[in-house]
Design a protein around this motif. Structure first.
Motif, short mmCIF file in Angstrom:
data_model
loop_
_atom_site.label_atom_id
_atom_site.label_comp_id
_atom_site.label_asym_id
_atom_site.label_seq_id
_atom_site.Cartn_x
_atom_site.Cartn_y
_atom_site.Cartn_z
N LEU A 86 71.01 29.92 21.43
CA LEU A 86 71.85 31.03 20.98
C LEU A 86 71.31 31.56 19.66
O LEU A 86 71.01 30.79 18.76
CB LEU A 86 73.30 30.57 20.78
CG LEU A 86 74.16 30.36 22.03
CD1 LEU A 86 75.53 29.82 21.63
CD2 LEU A 86 74.32 31.66 22.81
N PRO A 87 71.15 32.88 19.54
CA PRO A 87 70.67 33.44 18.27
C PRO A 87 71.64 33.08 17.14
O PRO A 87 72.86 33.28 17.28
CB PRO A 87 70.66 34.94 18.54
CG PRO A 87 70.58 35.08 20.02
CD PRO A 87 71.34 33.91 20.56
N PRO A 88 71.14 32.56 16.02
CA PRO A 88 72.04 32.13 14.93
C PRO A 88 72.94 33.25 14.44
O PRO A 88 74.10 33.02 14.11
CB PRO A 88 71.06 31.69 13.82
CG PRO A 88 69.80 31.37 14.53
CD PRO A 88 69.73 32.28 15.72
N GLU A 89 72.42 34.48 14.44
CA GLU A 89 73.22 35.58 13.90
C GLU A 89 74.39 35.94 14.79
O GLU A 89 75.34 36.61 14.36
CB GLU A 89 72.34 36.82 13.70
CG GLU A 89 71.74 37.41 14.97
CD GLU A 89 70.43 36.77 15.40
OE1 GLU A 89 69.74 37.33 16.27
OE2 GLU A 89 70.09 35.69 14.86
N ASN A 90 74.38 35.48 16.06
CA ASN A 90 75.46 35.81 16.98
C ASN A 90 76.60 34.80 16.97
O ASN A 90 77.71 35.10 17.42
CB ASN A 90 74.92 35.92 18.41
CG ASN A 90 74.00 37.11 18.60
OD1 ASN A 90 73.92 37.99 17.74
ND2 ASN A 90 73.29 37.15 19.70
N ILE A 91 76.33 33.60 16.49
CA ILE A 91 77.33 32.53 16.62
C ILE A 91 78.63 32.82 15.86
O ILE A 91 79.72 32.60 16.40
CB ILE A 91 76.71 31.19 16.20
CG1 ILE A 91 75.72 30.76 17.27
CG2 ILE A 91 77.77 30.12 15.99
CD1 ILE A 91 75.09 29.42 17.06
N PRO A 92 78.59 33.34 14.62
CA PRO A 92 79.87 33.62 13.96
C PRO A 92 80.75 34.58 14.76
O PRO A 92 81.97 34.38 14.85
CB PRO A 92 79.44 34.25 12.62
CG PRO A 92 78.08 33.71 12.36
CD PRO A 92 77.44 33.61 13.72
N VAL A 99 88.17 33.14 23.07
CA VAL A 99 87.67 31.92 23.71
C VAL A 99 87.09 30.98 22.66
O VAL A 99 87.37 29.78 22.65
CB VAL A 99 86.60 32.26 24.77
CG1 VAL A 99 85.94 30.98 25.28
CG2 VAL A 99 87.22 33.03 25.92
N GLY A 100 86.29 31.52 21.75
CA GLY A 100 85.70 30.70 20.70
C GLY A 100 86.74 30.03 19.83
O GLY A 100 86.62 28.84 19.49
N GLU A 101 87.77 30.76 19.47
CA GLU A 101 88.82 30.19 18.61
C GLU A 101 89.58 29.07 19.32
O GLU A 101 89.90 28.05 18.71
CB GLU A 101 89.77 31.31 18.18
CG GLU A 101 89.14 32.29 17.19
CD GLU A 101 90.06 33.43 16.84
OE1 GLU A 101 91.12 33.56 17.50
OE2 GLU A 101 89.74 34.21 15.93
N LEU A 123 83.79 22.84 11.83
CA LEU A 123 82.95 22.91 13.02
C LEU A 123 82.19 24.23 13.09
O LEU A 123 81.02 24.27 13.44
CB LEU A 123 83.81 22.74 14.26
CG LEU A 123 84.18 21.32 14.66
CD1 LEU A 123 85.08 21.35 15.88
CD2 LEU A 123 82.95 20.49 14.92
N LYS A 124 82.88 25.30 12.73
CA LYS A 124 82.24 26.62 12.77
C LYS A 124 81.08 26.67 11.79
O LYS A 124 79.99 27.16 12.11
CB LYS A 124 83.27 27.70 12.44
CG LYS A 124 82.75 29.12 12.56
CD LYS A 124 83.89 30.11 12.36
CE LYS A 124 83.41 31.54 12.52
NZ LYS A 124 84.52 32.52 12.35
N THR A 125 81.29 26.15 10.58
CA THR A 125 80.23 26.11 9.58
C THR A 125 79.03 25.30 10.09
O THR A 125 77.88 25.71 9.95
CB THR A 125 80.75 25.49 8.28
OG1 THR A 125 81.79 26.31 7.76
CG2 THR A 125 79.64 25.37 7.24
N ALA A 126 79.31 24.16 10.70
CA ALA A 126 78.23 23.33 11.21
C ALA A 126 77.46 24.02 12.32
O ALA A 126 76.23 23.96 12.37
CB ALA A 126 78.80 22.00 11.70
N ALA A 130 73.62 24.91 12.05
CA ALA A 130 72.75 24.19 12.97
C ALA A 130 71.92 25.14 13.82
O ALA A 130 70.78 24.83 14.17
CB ALA A 130 73.58 23.27 13.86
N ALA A 131 72.48 26.29 14.16
CA ALA A 131 71.74 27.26 14.97
C ALA A 131 70.52 27.78 14.24
O ALA A 131 69.53 28.19 14.87
CB ALA A 131 72.66 28.41 15.37
#
Length: 551
Positions: A86-92, A99-101, A123-126, A130-131
C-alpha cells in the motif's frame, strides 16, 4: 470438504496472528505482553525478529514454541514477513474511512499500548510509519514503529473475535454444503453441458465499440440528488440485422468500466448490445482523486441513488437522443443488467429492489463495530440518504445478473421481495468482502419470483470473476490469495452462465442447460460449481443455528 479445511487453516493462522501479528510492537518496542485472565506472558520483540529473519527460536519465544506445532510456527514466521503493498501516502486516508475506523477500533481492543491501553490512534500511527519503512508494511516494521515501548495483547478479546469468526465460518460451511447438496444429483442430457461449454467460447457476431459522454441534468436527477452528473459509457455493438437486446454492466466500488471488458466483448459476440457506464462517484478515478485530496469523501450516500439513475439515463439517451441509425439497432424493451458488488446492488435496485431504511436502522447501530461483514459498513452509509420516496426501478430491465452483490441491510427481506425480474445471484464461498451466506445465500431466499438462480462457486473470492489487468491500469494490486485459485475458470463460468441466462430471459430461448445437472457437469475441481433454483428461509434455519456462540 475442501472449504472447511481451508477455513480451519485460516482460523489457525489467525490465532497465530493474535499472538504474533497483533503483537504489534512499537517505534522500538522491546516487549510484547500477552494477557489472558490473570496470566501474562512476555516475549521480547527481538526474539520475534530473529525468528522471522533467521528462523531461530530463542529465549521466551522458544519456551512458548513448545506449545505450537511446526506448521503453526511456520505460519507465524510467514505472517511476520508478509508485505502489504500500500502506498504510504494513502494509508492515512484509508484508515479515515468508515471501514478503516471500524477495523482500527476493533483491533485496538486486542492490540493495546502497555502504558496507555486501547488506542486506535497508536495503531494508525504505527501503520502510517511502517508503510514508509524501507522494508515496507510488514508486522515486523509495524513492531518497529508502534509508539510505545510495550504492546499489550488481550487474548480474551482475541479469542472472542476468533469464536465469532469460527461461528461465521461454520455457518458458511453448512450453507455451502446445503447448496451443493441441493444442486448435486440432478440429471441433465449430455447436449446440455455441451451447450454450456460452447457458450464459454466467443459467438459468431463481430462487434465495434464506441464511447459515449453523457451529462444528466434531468428534473428527476436534480429532484432526487440535487446535482447534475457527467459520466462516460462504452457501447459494444454487434453487427446484426435485427435490433439487439441491451445488457448494461455496472462495476463495483472503486472500480471502472474495464473490470468486465472481456464479459462485455463475449456477450457482444453472442449478439447482445452491451453498455458499460462508469459511475463517477464510486469509480477508481474518484478514489484516486480522494486519495490525492481533490475530493472530500471517498464515498457518498447519494451514490446509492445516483448509480441506478446513471443506468436509467444511459438507456434514455440510447432510446431518445442517439442517432436514428443506432436506435434501430437496439431493442431497449429487453434490457438486462450485470452488476458486481455495489454494481450488484445497482442491478437489483433497477430490477425493483427498494431501499429498506427500517432494516438499515436496525443493523447499523453501535453493534456494527462488531461485524465481520465489511460490506455492511458500506451499506450503513445509506442512512445518510435524505428520506424520500425513491423510485429506482426501471421497467425496461427484464433480467438481473448480480455478482457478489451487497443486499442484506440495504434491501433486507422486504426490499428484495419487491423485485419482479428474473435474478441470477453469483456467490463465491471465500468472499470476505460481501460474505456468501449473509449477502447472497440468505438474501436469495427472500427473492419472490419463480425465475431465480443461485450460482455458488466454491473457493472463489470477491474478485475471482473480474478481468486480470496490468497493475498500471488498476487502483489496487491484489495478491493471489485475495483473488482465489484459477480465476480464469471463474470467468469462463460467468461467460457461459451469463450468456444462457440472458438468452433465456431477454431473447425467450429457454434451455435445459440452465439447470443444476448441466452446471454439475461443467464444474471443475479447482472451483466446484453449483446452481439451485429454490431455497426457502426455513431451509436455512438449521444452518443459522449452527455453532451458536455461547452467551
Amino acid at each position: 470438504m475442501r472449504y472447511a479445511t481451508r477455513s480451519w487453516r485460516w482460523i489457525g493462522s489467525l490465532g497465530m496472528l493474535i499472538f504474533a501479528a497483533m503483537a504489534t510492537p512499537t517505534s522500538a518496542a522491546e516487549q510484547i505482553y500477552v494477557q489472558y485472565a490473570a496470566l501474562e506472558l512476555s516475549v521480547p520483540v527481538a526474539d520475534l525478529e530473529m525468528y522471522a529473519t533467521e528462523g531461530r527460536l530463542s529465549g521466551d519465544l522458544a519456551t512458548f514454541a513448545e506449545y505450537l506445532s511446526p506448521k503453526q510456527l511456520e505460519q507465524i514466521r510467514a505472517t511476520l514477513k508478509t508485505k502489504l503493498n500500500l502506498p504510504p501516502e494513502n494509508i492515512p486516508s484509508l484508515l479515515s474511512t468508515p471501514v478503516g475506523e471500524v477495523l482500527l477500533a476493533r483491533a485496538s481492543k486486542i492490540i493495546q499500548s502497555k502504558s496507555g491501553g486501547a488506542s486506535p490512534e497508536a495503531l494508525k500511527t504505527a501503520l502510517v510509519s511502517a508503510a514508509a519503512d524501507p522494508d515496507g508494511l510488514t508486522l515486523l516494521s509495524l513492531m518497529r514503529n508502534f509508539p510505545d515501548a510495550g504492546i499489550q495483547i488481550d487474548v480474551t478479546e482475541g479469542l472472542a473475535l476468533l469464536q465469532m469468526m469460527r461461528q461465521v465460518m461454520q455457518q458458511t460451511n453448512a450453507a455451502v454444503a446445503l447448496v451443493q447438496q441441493r444442486s448435486a444429483g440432478a440429471a441433465s442430457p449430455d447436449q446440455s453441458v455441451a451447450e454450456l461449454q460452447a457458450l464459454q467460447q466467443p459467438g459468431s457476431f463481430t462487434w465495434k465499440t464506441q464511447t459515449l459522454r453523457l451529462q444528466d441534468r434531468t428534473p428527476k436527477r436534480l429532484r432526487l440528488t440535487g446535482k447534475a452528473r457527467q459520466f462516460p459509457a462504452d457501447l459494444y455493438l454487434p453487427d446484426r440485422s435485427d435490433p439487439a437486446p441491451v445488457i448494461v454492466i455496472s462495476h463495483g466500488f472503486s472500480s471502472d468500466r474495464l473490470a468486465y471488458a472481456s464479459l462485455a466483448q463475449h456477450l457482444a459476440s453472442h449478439g447482445f448490445a452491451v453498455a458499460v457506464p462508469e459511475h463517477p462517484g464510486s469509480s477508481a478515478a474518484h478514489t484516486r482523486a480522494w486519495l490525492a485530496g481533490e475530493v472530500g469523501d471517498m464515498s457518498q450516500a447519494l451514490e446509492f441513488i445516483d448509480r441506478p439513475l446513471d443506468v436509467t439515463f444511459l438507456l434514455d439517451q440510447l432510446a431518445r437522443r442517439s442517432p436514428a441509425s443506432l436506435r434501430k439497432r437496439l431493442n431497449l424493451k429487453q434490457v438486462g443488467v450485470v452488476g458486481h458488488s455495489f454494481g450488484g446492488y445497482t442491478g437489483l435496485a433497477l430490477g425493483g429492489g427498494t431501499l429498506n431504511f427500517s432494516t438499515l436502522r436496525q443493523d447499523c447501530g453501535p453493534q456494527v463495530e462488531e461485524t465481520l461483514n465489511i460490506s455492511q459498513i458500506l451499506q450503513c452509509q445509506a442512512l445518510d440518504v435524505p428520506l424520500k420516496k425513491y423510485a429506482l426501478r426501471d421497467s425496461r430491465v427484464k433480467a438481473v445478473l448480480a455478482i457478489s452483490p451487497i443486499t442484506s441491510s440495504i434491501f433486507g427481506s422486504e426490499g428484495l421481495g419487491q423485485i419482479n425480474a428474473p435474478v441470477m445471484m453469483v456467490s463465491g464461498s471465500m468472499d470476505t468482502v460481501t460474505p456468501s451466506l449473509q449477502e447472497q445465500i440468505q438474501p436469495f431466499t427472500w427473492l419472490p419470483q419463480t425465475h431465480k438462480y443461485l450460482v455458488l462457486i466454491e473457493s472463489a473470492s470477491h474478485f475471482s470473476t473480474q478481468d486480470e489487468r496490468p497493475a498500471a491500469q488498476t487502483l489496487w494490486t491484489l495478491p493471489p490469495e485475495f483473488v482465489g485459485p484459477t480465476p480464469n475458470v471463474a470467468r469462463q463460468y460467468l461467460k457461459a452462465l451469463g450468456t444462457i441466462f440472458f438468452q433465456t430471459h431477454l431473447q425467450g430461448q429457454p434451455s435445459e442447460a440452465l439447470s443444476s445437472g448441466a452446471v454439475q457437469q461443467l464444474s471443475q475441481s479447482s472451483l466446484p460449481l453449483s446452481l439451485i433454483r429454490q431455497l426457502s428461509p426455513q431451509d436455512l434455519m438449521p444452518v443459522l443455528e449452527t455453532a451458536r456462540v455461547p452467551q
